[in-house]
Design a protein around this motif. Structure first.
Motif: not given
Length: 136
Positions: A21-24, A28-30, A35-37
């Motif tokens: 919520s604090r860092f929208p 997406r980065k997570l 997906c990369q992992e």
């Protein structure tokens, strides 16, 4: 004990929701990282199924080297995150086969073993060829 684990899981989940919520952009980065992992895990599983012992160990060392390079290392000195027995289990080999294969790669001067849990890659191209990457 299970109450503690469940409580810990909820705490992490709540904290992750608050962070999202604090860092929208974090969500997406997570997701990208997950997906990369997953892609890397799938590649590793396929490699385990088709490679011979020396090829498996070369592939394993190259993956560790790439990970260390991504974290800012030189990619030619690999810290092994586990012992020979755990490496054997991970690669679907016996501990004796892993030890013999390390010795073989060292004798071929592809790697050096300065410490028990450290591998220096001396011939990266040779390892890539052995792992099958040079043939693609």
């Amino acid at each position: 004990i299970s109450e503690c684990l469940v409580g810990s899981e909820m705490c992490i989940r709540d904290r992750m929701k608050a962070l999202r919520s604090r860092f929208p952009h974090l969500e997406r980065k997570l997701l990208q990282r997950a997906c990369q992992e997953l892609d890397a895990a799938q590649d590793a599983a396929l490699a385990l199924a088709r490679l011979q012992p020396a090829e498996k160990l070369a592939d394993f060392l190259l993956r560790l080297a790439a990970r260390e390079a991504k974290l800012g290392g030189d990619g030619l000195r690999v810290s092994l995150p586990m012992g020979r027995g755990d490496i054997a289990d991970h690669l679907g080999l016996t501990m004796e086969t892993v030890s013999r294969t390390f010795t073989k790669l060292r004798q071929q001067e592809m790697i050096a073993l300065p410490h028990l849990n450290v591998v220096e890659i001396l011939d990266e191209d040779g390892l890539r060829t052995l792992a099958g990457e040079g043939l693609i």
